[in-house]
Scaffold this active site. Structure first.
Site: not given
Ligand code: UD1
Ligand code: CA
Length: 458
Positions: A17, A82, A107, A157, A172, A319
């Site tokens: 995504r 998984g 993530d 889940e 969770n 810089r």
């Protein structure tokens, strides 16, 4: 003896995504990849071993992690079966032995070391498994934490949950802590008989309970366990990070931000007391700003050391390798790269200074340029202390201008200038009497002739 802690960081997501050519966990928050944020949190929480489980872009992901921890262990999860399967991919790292094992998602970059430390403390207090929960605004899609008299009984889940279980608001976050001596025993018992046909790490909870072990949940703030799946979520996490950094600058570091929301910091920006930052300033990585310095509006700064009392901008670009000594001043529309500006030196207007060294109290006139690049190599310009470089000077490197030297305006300096010397390197001016009026007369006549011609043809 200190407890040994291993962190297993799951980074094998496809990240579809994100619609990116790169692995999701390499996308940056505050100029640092998400996976490195997670490594930093784990290290701050006392984890001395890091194992990364990667899939896509494996080599790049592990390279990123090894910039912080060159001893990080690396496991490639060949098939994505998984979260439970992903943790077990790190079996060899677990077998080495540890007191505490943290499982983290790469993530989820805002996770705080304090929260990880609380999870470890829960193990020390007697639990064999600790799950970090949170209460999202919308719990759809998250595993629900099923508790009973203080013990965590199971994580269900979304896809496998009953109506009643879906009504639970404690979810969770994905982060879990395991007691090292029981981890493999629990993880090896995970099976994949569920709605998704995956090995769910979350099944570890019920398995541990069946083995008579203690499982506890602790609660984290929703913002810190926010996961990133899309670019929009990445921007949301960045906004949270920036808002917290600005608060820290103002409330803890004594920094004045005139329009806080317009200032962007990097993960490692270091700010001294009484620094003032005007609106619309961007910090890239590697910036250190000394006490009392002022960064004026619309400046872009990366890889720069700015000493106490320095003034930068408005509209300055600093810089990599810029080093401004105390009291130096860089004004509007100046660019500096790999250069030292000595104490009290001034570069006030419209300049490019690259690969250079400028002595204390030297004044660089408007429009001065270091010609540092010859189409193949970069060369250095060295200017001494108390020198004066006239406006619109080009310094063709390699070149050296001595202490106290004076360079005439508009010069193109190709040879070294000795200490205390005057250098003028331009054509001498010629005045031709009456010639200005004659040229103007000629031009007016040409214009009139052109107008007459277009009248004829129309
Ligand atoms: C997981 C949790 C869920 C929790 C949610 C929080 C499980 C079974 N479910 O669900 O309870 O509320 O996170 O966001 O753990 N990964 C691998 N290899 C795999 C599978 C996953 O490395 O084979 C990594 C992913 O890259 C990701 C993380 O593990 O970073 C979580 O996987 P994901 O599939 O997103 O789990 P969720 O369904 O979100
Ligand atoms: Ca997820």
């Amino acid at each position: 003896m200190a407890r040994r802690c291993l962190s297993i960081i799951l980074a094998a997501g496809e990240g579809t995504r994100m619609k990116s050519a790169r692995s999701k966990v390499l996308h940056e928050v505050a100029g640092l990849s998400m996976v490195r944020h997670v490594v930093a949190a784990a290290v701050s929480a006392g984890s001395e071993r890091i194992a990364v489980v990667s899939g896509r872009d494996s080599e790049t992901v592990v390279e990123a992690v090894r910039r912080d921890r060159d001893d990080a262990e690396h496991i490639v999860q060949e098939e994505r079966l998984g979260t439970g399967h992903a943790v077990l991919a790190a079996r060899s790292a677990i077998e080495v032995g540890a007191d505490d094992i943290l499982v983290l998602f790469a993530d989820t970059p805002l996770i705080r070391p304090e929260t990880l430390a609380r999870a470890r403390a829960t193990l020390i207090a007697g639990a064999q498994v600790c799950v970090i929960g949170f209460r999202p605004e919308n719990p759809t899609g998250y595993g629900r934490l099923i508790e009973s008299s203080g013990e965590l009984m199971a994580i269900r889940e979304e896809k496998d949950a009953s109506e009643a279980e879906r009504a639970i608001t404690l979810c969770n976050a994905g982060v879990m802590a395991f007691s090292g001596d029981r981890a493999l025993d629990i993880l090896d018992a995970i099976e994949n008989d569920n709605a998704k046909g995956e090995y769910y790490l979350t099944d570890a909870v019920e398995i541990a309970r069946q083995k008579g072990l203690s499982v506890r949940a602790i609660e984290a703030e929703a913002w810190e366990v926010a996961g990133v799946n899309t670019r929009a979520e990445l921007a949301g996490v960045e906004a949270t990070w920036q808002a917290m950094r600005r608060e820290r600058a103002m409330l803890e570091e004594g920094v004045t931000l005139i329009d806080p929301a317009s200032v962007t910091f990097a993960h490692d920006t270091a700010l001294g007391r009484d620094v003032t930052i005007e609106p619309n300033v961007v910090f890239g990585p590697g910036v250190n700003v000394g006490e009392g310095a002022v960064i004026h509006a619309f400046s872009h700064i990366a890889g720069a050391t700015i000493a106490a009392g320095v003034s930068v901008g408005p509209f300055a670009r600093l810089r990599e390798g810029t080093d401004l000594k105390a009291g130096a001043k860089v004004g509007n529309f100046c660019e500096i790269k790999n250069a030292v500006l000595g104490e009290g030196a001034k570069l006030n207007h419209l300049s490019y200074i690259g690969d250079a060294e400028i002595g204390a109290k030297t004044n660089i006139g408007a429009g001065t340029i270091t010609c540092n690049y010859d189409s193949a190599l970069k060369h250095r310009t060295v200017i001494g202390a108390d020198a004066f470089i006239g406006s619109d000077t080009s310094l063709v490197a390699p070149v050296r201008v001595g202490d106290g030297a004076y360079v005439g305006t508009g010069s193109v300096i190709t040879d070294d200038v000795p200490d205390g010397a005057l250098a003028i390197a331009r054509e001498r001016q010629v005045n031709k009497e009456g010639r200005g009026l004659a040229i103007a007369e000629r031009n007016r006549a040409a214009k009139a002739a052109k107008a007459a011609k277009s009248e004829e043809t129309s």
